[in-house]
Design an enzyme around this catalytic site. Structure first.
Site, PDB file in Angstrom:
ATOM      1  N   GLU A 268       0.863  -1.190   0.000  1.00  0.00           N
ATOM      2  CA  GLU A 268       0.000   0.000   0.000  1.00  0.00           C
ATOM      3  C   GLU A 268       0.885   1.221   0.000  1.00  0.00           C
ATOM      4  O   GLU A 268       1.937   1.250   0.643  1.00  0.00           O
ATOM      5  CB  GLU A 268      -0.884   0.007   1.253  1.00  0.00           C
ATOM      6  CG  GLU A 268      -1.659   1.313   1.409  1.00  0.00           C
ATOM      7  CD  GLU A 268      -2.797   1.246   2.409  1.00  0.00           C
ATOM      8  OE1 GLU A 268      -2.720   0.421   3.338  1.00  0.00           O
ATOM      9  OE2 GLU A 268      -3.751   2.024   2.249  1.00  0.00           O
ATOM     10  N   CYS A 468      -6.610   1.169   2.922  1.00  0.00           N
ATOM     11  CA  CYS A 468      -7.430   2.383   2.907  1.00  0.00           C
ATOM     12  C   CYS A 468      -7.269   3.144   1.607  1.00  0.00           C
ATOM     13  O   CYS A 468      -8.207   3.767   1.117  1.00  0.00           O
ATOM     14  CB  CYS A 468      -7.079   3.253   4.097  1.00  0.00           C
ATOM     15  SG  CYS A 468      -7.549   2.510   5.665  1.00  0.00           S
ATOM     16  N   ASN A 595     -12.346  -3.309   1.109  1.00  0.00           N
ATOM     17  CA  ASN A 595     -11.260  -3.371   2.086  1.00  0.00           C
ATOM     18  C   ASN A 595     -11.798  -3.072   3.472  1.00  0.00           C
ATOM     19  O   ASN A 595     -12.175  -1.944   3.739  1.00  0.00           O
ATOM     20  CB  ASN A 595     -10.181  -2.340   1.759  1.00  0.00           C
ATOM     21  CG  ASN A 595      -9.150  -2.244   2.872  1.00  0.00           C
ATOM     22  OD1 ASN A 595      -8.430  -3.193   3.123  1.00  0.00           O
ATOM     23  ND2 ASN A 595      -9.104  -1.108   3.563  1.00  0.00           N
ATOM     24  N   GLU A 596     -11.854  -4.069   4.293  1.00  0.00           N
ATOM     25  CA  GLU A 596     -12.334  -3.964   5.674  1.00  0.00           C
ATOM     26  C   GLU A 596     -13.438  -2.906   5.827  1.00  0.00           C
ATOM     27  O   GLU A 596     -13.412  -2.086   6.740  1.00  0.00           O
ATOM     28  CB  GLU A 596     -11.188  -3.740   6.672  1.00  0.00           C
ATOM     29  CG  GLU A 596     -10.338  -2.529   6.519  1.00  0.00           C
ATOM     30  CD  GLU A 596      -9.269  -2.400   7.621  1.00  0.00           C
ATOM     31  OE1 GLU A 596      -9.229  -1.339   8.250  1.00  0.00           O
ATOM     32  OE2 GLU A 596      -8.486  -3.343   7.838  1.00  0.00           O
TER      33      GLU A 596
HETATM   34  O1  AHR Z   1      -2.160  -1.382   6.789  1.00  0.00           O
HETATM   35  C1  AHR Z   1      -2.563  -0.098   7.138  1.00  0.00           C
HETATM   36  C2  AHR Z   1      -4.079   0.055   7.088  1.00  0.00           C
HETATM   37  O2  AHR Z   1      -4.681  -0.789   8.002  1.00  0.00           O
HETATM   38  C3  AHR Z   1      -4.732  -0.330   5.805  1.00  0.00           C
HETATM   39  O3  AHR Z   1      -4.710   0.693   4.884  1.00  0.00           O
HETATM   40  C4  AHR Z   1      -6.123  -0.620   6.200  1.00  0.00           C
HETATM   41  O4  AHR Z   1      -6.734  -1.579   5.390  1.00  0.00           O
HETATM   42  C5  AHR Z   1      -6.002  -1.055   7.628  1.00  0.00           C
HETATM   43  O5  AHR Z   1      -6.843  -0.345   8.443  1.00  0.00           O
END
Ligand code: AHR
Length: 867
Positions: A268, A468, A595-596
């Site tokens: 990321e 995120c 994503n979560e």
């Molecule tokens: O890994 C950092 C963050 O943690 C990621 O962007 C997110 O998916 C999680 O909250």
């Protein structure tokens, strides 16, 4: 021990006996009432969620837990925004509870959640029920006939009064109407608990209801105590513990197939992982697209001129008329007034140069008033020139110009200088400097040392581009893959939700290329039609969804991605891949959707549309769903329920947990349904207070991975997170790899990932471990996992010892031939050691293997087949 249970057991007992007499409930020596009063309330500032207190006489009240929350509001951005005001509880005849609450005094929504037991709550809904400036205060709910009647007050100017609506499913709501005061029950009551006034509506409930809440609280206390266990307490926990022995009996007759892609990476762009990090570009803000919004307007120096400076006879401005490309609207326009004028870029806090290496400079330029030249230089901080090139042919319209530097002297911190000696206006954009020596020599490629460090993990897949970053901060910030392909000047740069800038120079083509270069499967993650539930800059302050009228276009965009990756070179999107230099498909097999995310109706509606469209058009693609940011709770439960209902092949779980959780939850996946959706543990790490990476975090991950490997028939993939962080620019700690402009710093945890990645197997050989000390605290701290790699036939034994004493293992191979030479890797150190690295040696194994696991160690023995 918390106050309450003790109080219940001792001091209140006498009181209970006395108080319950009028109820006719006293029936023996230990009193448990059949019923009690229960009140739900929140703190006056809205923070801390839903609390409960009980009473047997509706007068003397006892809080359940110390400021313990049984339900948190999930509305709004992290931190102060997530508030719950004036919760109101209603119970249906069937026992189901509904809680409505006010979110704040400015917005036009209320919140609702339902539960069967008051501590496990279903998804939350936040219906918009007013027009601004109306607001929703003190909501209450009850059944009226077949429907729920929700009423509230508004004190927004011009919208003062009582309002109500009806719903029978909490998804569809009738139109809001003004209501009379007597439409409300107004049955909240002021009570006092331990000297503090609390406000809520009171229910008479069966004692079991209260008892369950107490038990839930106590279970959470126990759970939190286990989570909090660290090695710092080992001198006490294991006082007097002596070296141990372990009899390990392999059970090759019970072998099972496990995933051959257990170890991968999650990349990321966080903590400058991409721009300023893995992406090889040496010029910062090359496109003059830095924007104050990148930093949420909190940094007065962050603007389109950031990282640039000028010198001498010129002034300059950022212009947007007639840019190179509409997606890259800003450029530098210099008004040169003399012969001594320069524009400089300081890179990412300096440009590192290596002696003898070559660097490609490129930029777009135009001189609206006539032709011209410039001199490009690499200069040291003392002004000395390291390399210089004259660039001619600057014409009246935008032209891309290139040259190459070959500095003879290496330096950590050079600057790029463009010098002008002819007065007049000159416009510049996309000023780029790239080392020729990128990873695998790719143009627009990756920083070699960093990419190699990642490749050395031997990852079987790469999840990208977030996190995120993938779902973004608000709708406009959602990561749209198609904005990141094509010529660099046509890509759409945007704010990085981690508060900096994304050039999109490292875009989908480069990600796919990198995966191919390191022989890893690509696992892109696309937003599920919703941005991050913690969105701040989206204008909405919360998870919202792509408007339904735009969803067809959005779903098509996801399908286009699959065509871009896998479609024939003459298909619409496959052609773009071919034009970028890759006519062959990129072998996309997996696609993450979401994503979560908060699992809400908004999410589910959009997820279904995307999921069904992929299934219909590309049934061969394995869609990976999402189950929230935690290993329990509403999103985890709801995400799994949805996955089972839709038969989603795999879900992405995330949990950042203390080492104590990993030690105490090694059976987490043993309980999973073997026939349900598979698991991708997409983000995890052990987090200690202060967030260091050290032997303790590394060993707890190593230990937990032995349990994950045992469940490699359910858990198909894992990736530690986050992967990369630039020192001085970290948004998040800990990370697997830290770096500066010139150095790569592997953490202890990196070596655990590498020891697993480089010694992967696809057949699990169970083993029985009998320790000479059967105490649970001891047993939980020794983990063994044995696998075989089908491709080589090698058998790999992993042994994690999180104890402060050595454990001598005698391994009974039970028919497996482990004799001969083997490679032993050992990672060991003091728990707080941040610099431990593994040692590697060759050992000889006999027909019975005896091995001493050092205290605080992770050992991997790789037994080569056919010796
Ligand atoms: O890994 C950092 C963050 O943690 C990621 O962007 C997110 O998916 C999680 O909250």
């Amino acid at each position: 021990m918390p106050d309450f249970p003790k109080a219940l057991q001792v001091r209140q007992l006498a009181f209970l006996v006395f108080a319950l007499l009028p109820f006719g409930l006293f029936a023996g020596t230990v009193v448990q009432p059949d019923s009690a009063y229960l009140i739900g309330y929140s703190e006056a500032n809205g923070q801390g969620g839903l609390r409960f207190a009980w009473s047997v006489d509706n007068d003397n009240w006892y809080a359940i837990g110390d400021n313990f929350s049984f339900l948190n509001s999930d509305f709004g951005a992290w931190g102060g925004q997530k508030r719950m005001f004036d919760p109101y509880l209603y119970q249906e005849e069937n026992g189901r509870w509904h809680c409505v609450w006010s979110l704040n005094d400015t917005i036009q929504q209320f919140a609702h959640a339902a539960s069967d037991n008051l501590y496990e709550w279903d998804r939350q809904a936040y219906p918009v029920v007013m027009d601004a400036p109306g607001n929703v205060l003190s909501p209450e709910v009850h059944l009226s006939g077949q429907a729920f009647l929700v009423s509230w007050r508004s004190d927004g100017p011009g919208a003062e009064g009582v309002y109500q609506l009806q719903t029978d499913n909490w998804s569809d709501f009738s139109t809001t109407e003004p209501a009379a005061e007597n439409a409300r029950r107004n049955d909240r009551k002021l009570i006092e608990i331990a000297g503090k006034e609390r406000f809520g509506n009171v229910h008479r409930v069966a004692w079991e209801t209260v008892d369950d809440l107490i038990k839930h609280y106590e279970w959470m206390q126990h759970h939190n105590a286990e989570r909090a266990e660290t090695m710092a307490e080992d001198p006490v926990r294991f006082a007097g513990l002596e070296a141990l022995t372990a009899e390990i009996t392999l059970q090759p007759d019970q072998s099972k197939a496990i995933s051959d892609k257990l170890m991968g990476i999650f990349f990321e762009d966080i903590s400058y992982a991409a721009d300023g990090g893995l992406y090889g570009e040496l010029i910062q803000n090359r496109d003059f697209e830095y924007d104050p919004i990148d930093k949420k307007y909190n940094d007065p120096n962050w603007n389109a001129q950031m990282a640039w400076s000028t010198d001498g006879d010129l002034d300059w401005e950022i212009r947007t008329d007639e840019p190179i490309h509409e997606n890259n609207p800003h450029y530098a326009s210099l008004n040169v007034t003399g012969k001594n004028a320069a524009l400089r870029n300081l890179g990412w806090d300096g440009i590192p140069l290596q002696a003898g290496a070559s660097y490609d400079l490129s930029f777009f330029a135009r001189r609206p008033d006539g032709r011209g030249t410039l001199t490009a230089r690499l200069v040291a901080p003392d002004g000395s020139v390291l390399a210089e090139q004259r660039v001619r042919s600057i014409g009246k319209s935008w032209t891309k110009l290139t040259t190459t530097f070959a500095p003879e002297r290496g330096i950590d911190s050079a600057q790029l200088e463009l010098r002008f000696d002819k007065p007049g206006r000159i416009d510049l954009d996309m000023i780029s400097l790239f080392p020729q020596e990128t990873f695998m020599g790719r143009k627009n490629g990756l920083r070699k040392d960093l990419a190699q460090t990642i490749a050395d993990l031997n990852p079987k897949f790469v999840r990208f581009p977030g996190g995120c970053v993938a779902h973004g901060d608000g709708l406009a910030n959602m990561y749209r893959w198609e904005n990141t392909i094509g010529p660099l000047e046509s890509r759409v740069p945007q704010r990085n939700l981690w508060n900096y800038h994304q050039t999109a120079g490292l875009g989908y083509f480069e990600y796919f290329q990198f995966c191919e270069d390191i022989d890893a499967l690509p696992i892109p993650v696309v937003p599920a039609g919703v941005p991050c539930q913690n969105s701040i800059m989206g204008g909405h302050g919360q998870q919202c969804g792509v408007p339904m009228e735009d969803m067809d276009e959005y779903v098509q965009s996801v399908l286009n991605l699959i065509e871009y990756a896998n479609g024939p070179a003459d298909s619409e999107w496959g052609k773009k891949r071919a034009e970028a230099g890759h006519p062959e498909p990129f072998n996309l097999q997996y696609l993450g959707v979401g994503n979560e995310d908060l699992i809400t109706d908004i999410f589910e509606e959009r997820f279904r549309m995307i999921y069904e469209a992929i299934g219909a058009r590309y049934p061969e693609i394995t869609v990976i769903g999402t189950t929230g940011p935690f290993y329990m709770g509403t999103d985890y439960e709801e995400g799994w329920e949805l996955a089972r209902e839709l038969d989603i092949p795999m879900v992405d779980e995330h949990y950042y947990v203390p080492p104590g959780w990993m030690v105490n939850n090694q059976d987490f996946y043993d309980k999973y349904d073997r026939n349900g959706p598979k698991v991708y543990l997409g983000e995890y790490a052990a987090h200690l207070p202060g967030r260091p990476m050290n032997v303790e975090t590394a060993l707890s991950e190593a230990l937990y991975l032995t349990a994950v490997e045992r469940n490699g028939d359910v858990v198909e993939m894992t990736s530690f997170a986050p992967l990369l962080a630039k020192e001085g620019k970290t948004n998040w700690n800990p990370d697997l790899i830290y770096f500066t402009n010139t150095e790569v710093k592997k953490t202890v945890d990196y070596y655990v990932q590498q020891l697993y990645g480089q010694n992967a197997g696809n057949e699990y050989i169970p083993s029985q471990v009998n320790l000479s000390d059967g105490n649970r605290d001891v047993r939980e701290r020794v983990g063994v996992s044995v696998v075989r790699d089908e491709a080589t036939g090698d058998v790999i034994l992993r042994m994690a010892n999180l104890l402060p004493v050595a454990v001598t293992a005698s391994v009974d191979p039970a028919g497996l031939d482990l004799r001969g030479s083997a490679t032993l890797h050992v990672l060991q150190g003091d728990p707080t050691d941040r610099d431990a690295t593994p040692t590697t040696s060759e050992i000889e194994l006999g027909s019975e293997v005896t091995y001493e696991m050092p205290a605080y160690s992770f050992s991997v023995i790789r037994v080569a087949a056919g010796k």
